[in-house]
Structure formats: C-alpha cells, structure tokens
Design a protein around this motif. Structure first.
Motif, PDB file in Angstrom:
ATOM      1  N   UNK A  83       0.886  -1.159   0.000  1.00  0.00           N
ATOM      2  CA  UNK A  83       0.000   0.000   0.000  1.00  0.00           C
ATOM      3  C   UNK A  83       0.922   1.207   0.000  1.00  0.00           C
TER       4      UNK A  83
ATOM      5  N   UNK B 275      -6.731  -8.182   1.793  1.00  0.00           N
ATOM      6  CA  UNK B 275      -6.228  -8.572   0.465  1.00  0.00           C
ATOM      7  C   UNK B 275      -5.701 -10.001   0.465  1.00  0.00           C
ATOM      8  N   UNK B 276      -5.036 -10.370   1.548  1.00  0.00           N
ATOM      9  CA  UNK B 276      -4.531 -11.749   1.629  1.00  0.00           C
ATOM     10  C   UNK B 276      -5.707 -12.726   1.671  1.00  0.00           C
TER      11      UNK B 276
ATOM     12  N   UNK C  98      -6.101  -3.688   5.882  1.00  0.00           N
ATOM     13  CA  UNK C  98      -6.344  -3.814   4.440  1.00  0.00           C
ATOM     14  C   UNK C  98      -5.468  -4.904   3.816  1.00  0.00           C
ATOM     15  N   UNK C  99      -4.253  -5.014   4.344  1.00  0.00           N
ATOM     16  CA  UNK C  99      -3.373  -6.095   3.867  1.00  0.00           C
ATOM     17  C   UNK C  99      -4.022  -7.450   4.177  1.00  0.00           C
TER      18      UNK C  99
ATOM     19  N   UNK D 266       4.957 -14.025   2.596  1.00  0.00           N
ATOM     20  CA  UNK D 266       4.216 -12.799   2.266  1.00  0.00           C
ATOM     21  C   UNK D 266       4.960 -11.596   2.826  1.00  0.00           C
TER      22      UNK D 266
ATOM     23  N   UNK E 287      -7.013 -13.089  -1.785  1.00  0.00           N
ATOM     24  CA  UNK E 287      -6.082 -13.885  -2.606  1.00  0.00           C
ATOM     25  C   UNK E 287      -6.202 -15.375  -2.280  1.00  0.00           C
ATOM     26  N   UNK E 288      -6.400 -15.645  -0.975  1.00  0.00           N
ATOM     27  CA  UNK E 288      -6.429 -17.050  -0.546  1.00  0.00           C
ATOM     28  C   UNK E 288      -7.736 -17.738  -0.929  1.00  0.00           C
TER      29      UNK E 288
END
Lengths: 352, 352
Positions: free
Chosen positions: A296, B346-347, B342-343, A311, B350-351
């Motif tokens: 970000x 997003x993960x 937010x990370x 990650x 994705x998962x």
C-alpha cells in the motif's frame, strides 16, 4: 591470449544474499547466469575454455567448478587466503609462465562486473591485445565516466601514445575514490576515467614488473611456486606473509610503461544493492519486487526475498532496500546500502 | 457479580503476529501473560473463576482453554460465528439467566485491552456494581480522554445523575470515530469520553433491553437457547441469521436508562502496532527491538521478530514498524499501521 578471472570476492556488499560461502560472483542477481558465468560467456568468443583461468580462494573452488563445469579443473588457481590483486595476479603469472610462449598475453578480469556492450568490449580487447603483444606495455582499461561517481577510483591520462585504431594514453596516476567536488572536476576535465580493475599484458611483462617493482613479493612467489604441489603448509606460510596490495598501486602506478585505454562499454561494477537496483526495470511506483509482495503506497523500494511463498507487506514506505533470507533480514535506506559492509564486519566480530 | 469476557477478535490489527488462528487476545505482546490472561488476572480480586465466562468463536475455544485452564470448561460460550457484540452479549445473557439470581450483575469486558491502574479500575467497578444492582441501569465506562484521539469512538455525557461516590452521567449519545477537528472539540468540551466497550448491568436488565429494543434478535436468541445443546445445525442456522450490531448502537444508545461512568485508569485498547509501540520503553534512538537486531542510524523504529536467531540489520531507517515471522514480513510506516487491516483483507481475498 589467455584470460585470468579474479574471483576472490568475500561477499560483503550484497549481504545477506552474498555471504562468505556465496559471494557476489556466484549470485544470479542479473539474469539467469551467475556473474562469473556471465564473465566467461562474455569473453568466450575470443578464447577457448582451456585458456581461461580462475584465481579464487580455496574455499570457493567447489563453487567455481559447479558454476563453470566446462573449465578444466586444473585451471582453478586456489589461493590459501586473499592477499589482494598484486599477489593473486603475480601467483597466477608465475604458475602459468612455463605453460605458454614468452609473448603470450594475459587478460585479467574481475568476476563480478556488468558490461552492457560485450561486442564492443571484445573488439577493443583484440586491438589492445595486439598492442601489448608488440609493445610489452602494462595496459588497463579506463571506463569513460558518465557521471561524477564517488564510488569508483579514477585513472588520470598522461600523453596520448596513439589514436588508431584505439586511443591509448600513458597512465599519469591512479586516484582513490574522490569526494563529490573532486569527482566533478575529474569528469569535467575529460582526462580521467574510472578504474575498472581490468588489465592486459604479456605474461613476461607482468612477471618482469613484479620482479622489479615488488621484489619481496616476487621472491615469495618463486618460493611458493616451488612447493605449490608438494608442500601445502609451506605454501600457506609463505602466502599468508605476502604483502596485501592492489596491482594498480603496487605495479601499474610505479611502472614507466603503464597505459590506459578509455572504453565506453556500459560498465557497472554493481558495488551495492543501490547499484543493482539502478539496473532493474521498475513498476509505476518505481518499485522492484522479487518475492511475494503486497504493498500500500510503497515507493522507490527494492525487495528481494529468497522464499517466494513468504508474504511481504509494505505500507507507506519509501526509498528502501529490503532483502529477506532464511537467516537474515536487511532493511536499508537505499543511499546507505554501501554501509552493509559495516554490518557484515559487526556480525563477523560477534561470531568470533 | 459475574464477568463476561468478549474474546471474539479475528486477528487483523496485529498481522502478521496475530492471525485468524491466533488473534490479539492470545498474544503475549505486553509482558509474560497474554492479553486474555491479563484481563482475567485484573478482575480476579473481585470474582471467582467459576463466575468468569468467555464468549468467543468456536474455533478459538481450544486456545481459551489453553490460556485459562483454571476456568470451568463449561464457562466458554462458543459462538458458531461472529455477529458483533449485541448478539454475543445477548446470547450469553439468555444462556446464563437461570443459573443466577434475578438481580445478579454482569460485567462485560473486551479480552484485549490494557489497563494501567487495575486497582482503581476495580474500585470503580465495585461502586458501579452497587449502583446498577439497585437502579437497574445499563452502565458503560467512558475513558477520560488524554488527547484528541481519532481512533476511538466517543460517548457524550448528558445530565449528571450522581456525584458520589463516583460520578455517573446519563448517556446523551455515542459518536463514531471523529475527524481531528471534531475530536479536539470533543476533548475541549469536557463532556465526552472514549467509548471503552466495557459494560455493567443486571442480567435481567440487559435481557429486558434486548427484548424491547432488538425484539428480532431476542426471539432468535430464545430459539437458539432452546436447541443450544441439542441441535447444532439449528443453532448455526439461527446464529448466522442474527443482525450484526454493536451493543452500544443497538441497545445503549436507544435505551432511556443508559448511564456512563467516567474513569481515568491509564487505558489503551492497543488497536495497532503504533499503539503498542507507544507503550514500550525505547532506547536512546527511540527504537524498540525484540529480536536479534543490529542497526546503523536506525531511529524511532519498532522491530518484532519471532525467530530470535535471525539477524535483522537496519541501516538509516526511520519511523518504521517491522514484524518478521516465519511466513510473513511487515514493513510499515508507523503512522500507517492501521492499514495492516487492508493487507489482511487482500490476503484473505487472494487465498479464496
């Protein structure tokens, strides 16, 4: 012409990726082939594998064989310990002199540099080779500077010896890494080039020069040669006592017949993470990521991760080098990536 | 008095240390005991283990038992899924009502807050407990603000109901996290407190309030209670259909008899890495390192590494949070550590 590739680097600049066990010349940091493989690939159009020699620390001979299986095993010259370039070049020259004709030339190359114009590089080498074969000069290649670098040493040109087919100058002097102001003067003057650490000479010329200009080294090298294959302890004892001097300072600067050939071959010694970063294609935020990175608002950041499943999340950061391995993590302001060396020093001390 | 500890947090704020499998309440980020253990330790002088209940996600009951082996296993109330605080408090109240006298009081606490003055905290709770037992009010604790925080919700005081032994105000309204300017007005006015998410009421009062103010929730909870131990599928079906509303919005704000007790107990909800960092003792360069860290000119940086052998080198960096685990690495500008959520989002995507 034979080629001597100096591969004795000890792995401080690219820590934590480079280590004592895997120094920079064995890394695949620029493309599929390692730096030492690229160095060989680049020169192969001019010489046979059998005439390429690698001088390296004996702890790294296994890695050299792994990276360069095409080379005869006996072409690896294993120093018991690093004693800078005058020693490793002198050693190689005395060990090889009987194997070749008197007028055989020797091109000396560092194992870990980048050259963007290999064809031009080879053309100039061929011309320079003909020159030193005939004139018995000690020749070095000076990189035409593209900006006032403070991270390189410089060579000052003396009188022009010839113009065609390639310009050749006498060496006036070698200069250590300058400060910013001095670097600017050097570049503006047009009579300075970057010291590339690449050399070309006849084997007999360099041996003669070592004999005259570094006689103590010469005598020790003779002793070492005599017991090279027969008395390892004696080799180690003599080698550890050798003076540790770069060949440009110990020989080139003192010799009357040193010459420099300016070349413009898109050269980079990739001396730091920042230098490597500058060679990479960036994304729209000027980032370069090798690894499983989510970000970000990360900007101008270089990431290299050895574990492609791990990650890595970056939030709001700018201008960093991040290198993550299993054992170590580096987070470094880009402009300070030269200071990685000090970290390696500190770890070495801690481990003692 | 019984105590209900809400431990349903899902582990987004302290990623990568906190995860769905180990959310913040189970971390040892402040001392030897985990946050949930500290929450129990803090209240133990007032109640017995047998009267402390944990409401949590059923996936975390194993962890709760591990962290709190002194608690009876049946004191863990396992929600099939998270449906916010009105649901988890309502569920707990209806499940417990028969077990206790009509006038029994229930203190509701989040499992993952820090309180620097536990003795004062307990004193005020005892006073407040006597008050709600007698007056059947719905009581919340409002933290006296020490700065114009934008990361907390606020409670506005209405008329003062009593001064002694502790001041108690009617709740005028709850306010979401304000912008900086509004926060400053709130703090300057002296009539706002931070919403701590801690509540105290009689069990019969809160059930009555749910019945009157959230009748749909109430009816579903009754259905759920009837099949709680007999029909898991039916429980799940009803629970997943519950409205997901915080108790302050769904109940406290609508009720006529909500009151707030201002307290000054050195409270922190530790809602981000930055908030945690602020609680740590720093070195002379304002760094806090937990791990094997070497630095050159690092400033104002927080490092947490799960692998104490991994070498972490910092050069020239400033104002960062660095958290390294086996699977993940976070590097975050301190002031942006809220964006870790937010990370995690997003993960999660994705998962999927």
């Amino acid at each position: 012409m034979i080629v001597l590739i100096m591969a004795g680097g000890i792995g401080t600049r690219f820590w934590p990726l480079s280590t004592k066990e895997t120094p920079k010349q064995f890394l695949h940091i620029l493309g599929q082939r390692s730096m030492i493989q690229q160095t060989v690939d680049r020169i192969l159009p001019l010489v046979d594998h059998k005439d390429i020699y690698i001088v390296t620390n004996e702890s790294q001979t296994g890695l050299v064989r792994e990276h360069l299986p095409e080379l005869p095993a006996e072409n690896i010259i294993a120093e018991p310990m690093g004693r800078n370039t005058a020693a490793c070049i002198g050693l190689s020259a005395v060990l090889l002199e009987e194997k070749y004709e008197n007028d055989e030339t020797m091109l000396v190359l560092p194992a870990d540099h980048y050259i963007g114009k290999p064809e031009l590089f080879r053309d100039i080498i061929s011309q320079a080779d003909a020159f030193v074969k005939e004139h018995k000069k000690l020749l070095t290649f000076g990189i035409e500077p593209t900006y006032p670098a403070t991270g390189y040493g410089y060579i000052e040109f003396g009188r022009e010896i010839r113009k065609d087919p390639i310009p050749i100058f006498a060496v006036k002097q070698f200069k250590e890494k300058p400060d910013a102001k001095t670097a600017e003067q050097f570049v503006k003057s047009g009579t300075f080039a970057w010291n590339s650490g690449m050399f070309l000479w006849r084997i007999d010329s360099i041996i003669e020069a070592v004999k005259n200009l570094m006689p103590v080294l010469y005598n020790s090298l003779k002793e070492i040669k005599d017991c090279w294959n027969t008395n390892k302890n004696r080799v180690n004892r003599f080698y550890s006592g050798l003076e540790s001097v770069p060949v440009d300072i110990g020989i080139m600067e003192k010799a009357d017949d040193s010459v420099v050939v300016p070349i413009n071959i898109d050269w980079n010694d990739i001396g730091s993470w920042q230098a490597l970063d500058e060679m990479k294609q960036k994304d729209k935020n000027s980032n370069y990521f090798e690894g499983n990175v989510l970000d970000i608002d990360a900007q101008n950041t270089y990431v290299y991760s050895t574990d492609k499943n791990k990650k890595i999340a970056l939030i709001g950061i700018d201008d960093l080098v991040v290198v993550d391995t299993k054992d170590s993590l580096l987070i470094c302001k880009k402009a300070k990536s030269q200071e990685v060396k000090q970290i390696v020093e500190r770890i070495k001390k801690e481990d003692q």
